[in-house]
Design an enzyme around this catalytic site. Sequence first.
Site, short mmCIF file in Angstrom:
data_model
loop_
_atom_site.label_atom_id
_atom_site.label_comp_id
_atom_site.label_asym_id
_atom_site.label_seq_id
_atom_site.Cartn_x
_atom_site.Cartn_y
_atom_site.Cartn_z
N HIS A 2 0.67 -1.14 -0.11
CA HIS A 2 -0.01 -0.04 -0.15
C HIS A 2 0.93 1.30 0.07
O HIS A 2 0.74 2.14 -0.49
CB HIS A 2 -1.05 -0.12 1.21
CG HIS A 2 -1.76 1.20 1.49
ND1 HIS A 2 -2.77 1.51 0.94
CD2 HIS A 2 -1.27 2.36 2.00
CE1 HIS A 2 -3.30 2.57 1.53
NE2 HIS A 2 -2.33 3.34 2.03
N GLU A 3 1.91 1.14 0.85
CA GLU A 3 2.68 2.37 0.81
C GLU A 3 3.64 2.66 -0.56
O GLU A 3 3.92 3.65 -0.96
CB GLU A 3 3.81 2.53 1.92
CG GLU A 3 3.12 2.16 3.33
CD GLU A 3 1.98 3.51 3.58
OE1 GLU A 3 2.51 4.50 3.31
OE2 GLU A 3 1.41 3.23 4.49
N HIS A 32 1.51 4.63 -2.84
CA HIS A 32 1.50 5.91 -2.58
C HIS A 32 2.75 6.62 -3.52
O HIS A 32 2.60 7.58 -4.05
CB HIS A 32 1.47 6.29 -1.30
CG HIS A 32 0.44 6.25 -0.47
ND1 HIS A 32 -0.85 7.00 -0.77
CD2 HIS A 32 -0.01 5.81 0.65
CE1 HIS A 32 -1.76 6.95 0.18
NE2 HIS A 32 -1.11 5.74 1.07
N GLU A 87 -5.97 6.99 -0.90
CA GLU A 87 -5.88 5.88 -0.24
C GLU A 87 -6.53 4.70 -0.85
O GLU A 87 -5.96 3.54 -1.00
CB GLU A 87 -6.62 6.04 1.16
CG GLU A 87 -5.95 6.93 2.01
CD GLU A 87 -4.60 6.60 2.43
OE1 GLU A 87 -4.26 5.27 2.48
OE2 GLU A 87 -3.72 7.45 2.48
ZN LIG Z 1 -2.28 5.10 2.80
#
Ligand SMILES: [Zn+2]
Length: 410
Positions: free
Chosen positions: A276-277, A280, A354
């Site tokens: 997930h990071e 980003h 997100e």
């Molecule tokens: Zn996040």
Amino acid sequence: MTATSLFYILISILIINFIFDKILDFLNAKHFGDVLPKEVADVYDETEYIKSQNYKKVNFRFSTITSTFSILLTLLFFIFDGFKIVDDFARFYSENNIVIALIFFGVIMLGSDVLITPFSYYKTFVIEEKFGFNKSTKKLFWIDKLKGWLMTIILGGLILSLIVWFYGFAGNQFWIYAWALVAVFTLFMNLFYSTLIVPLFNKQTPLKDGDLKTAIKKFADKVGFKLDKIFVIDGSKRSTKANAYFSGFGETKRIVLFDTLINDLTTEEIVAVLAHEVGHYKRKHTIFNLVASILLTGLTFYILSLFIDNALLSQALGVSKPSFHIGLIAFGILYSPISEITGLIMNFISRKFEYQADDFAKEHFGATHLISSLKKLSKNSLTNLTPHRYYVFMHYSHPTLKERILNLNK
Ligand SMILES: [Zn+2]
């Protein structure tokens, strides 16, 4: 317009803001006990659910008391010409505009911090302690406070001095210089936050050899992210709550995993959070946020430059001699409805980001482990699983757990 009517406008903005906030808090609190949506029904067992209910209620009560105390104090300060008293005090010691501004903001910030400290102390050592989150010691609490003050004095003092100085020689053209200064500072902080600021408060270490590192390496290689950019931070010295974040860009980029996260989650779940990071980073969210914040700063300084020369700003706060620092306070309040709106937009974009990061993780690592990690993290921080949608719209930088799970299961 007269100074008196501007004074009442300022007071009204403060009060309306407060009431609006309280209504949202109240709406949110009314839904604490809602039936859990089926997507998140298995997050808590019976005991934990009761505990999470208590945690929400205690925090709601606490924040109502703190914010009421704070608004009452602010209003008293306005009504009893607090700004004039502090301004006179500063002028007693110096005739230099920079020194006056430094003393003025120094006194106001120190004063409000001293008044707020008992509340944050109570929050850490009574509330967080009672629910088993607190790991900080009293000594660490005060050391953190001291370091925070030193940073504000050095960095805040430097920036404030320069801006007042710009205003001194450039008049209302100061905004261009101020914008350039803050832009460079923001850029610098983005690049060196992890290497200059974080080490003042925490220790960051590269990942240790083992199963986790092997699993992470496999994933990092697959998506083209360098392993030496992944660090573990000792978040456990303050709280049991777990987290992970991405910071910097270019050569200074890094993903930071809390040691608490590593303790709480399985290897696959940690890789999912990391994915997930990385999402980003791959979707360029940090760059967007940086550019957006620099542009917003420019806009704010520009609008400030249109108002700052107006003596009415100072007179509204009971100060007859106009000055940059008093004007700044009045402007800050006048501008707050606009910053509420820009904050709202930034939160909206952040929630979109997100989803994008979740989608990236899903695409490259699958959704199952991310879902179970999000559930565990929510459980371990006693997250509110039924927030009111208006509250989410105003305050949440992340979608709710339910929304994220729905998106990941799509
Ligand atoms: Zn996040």
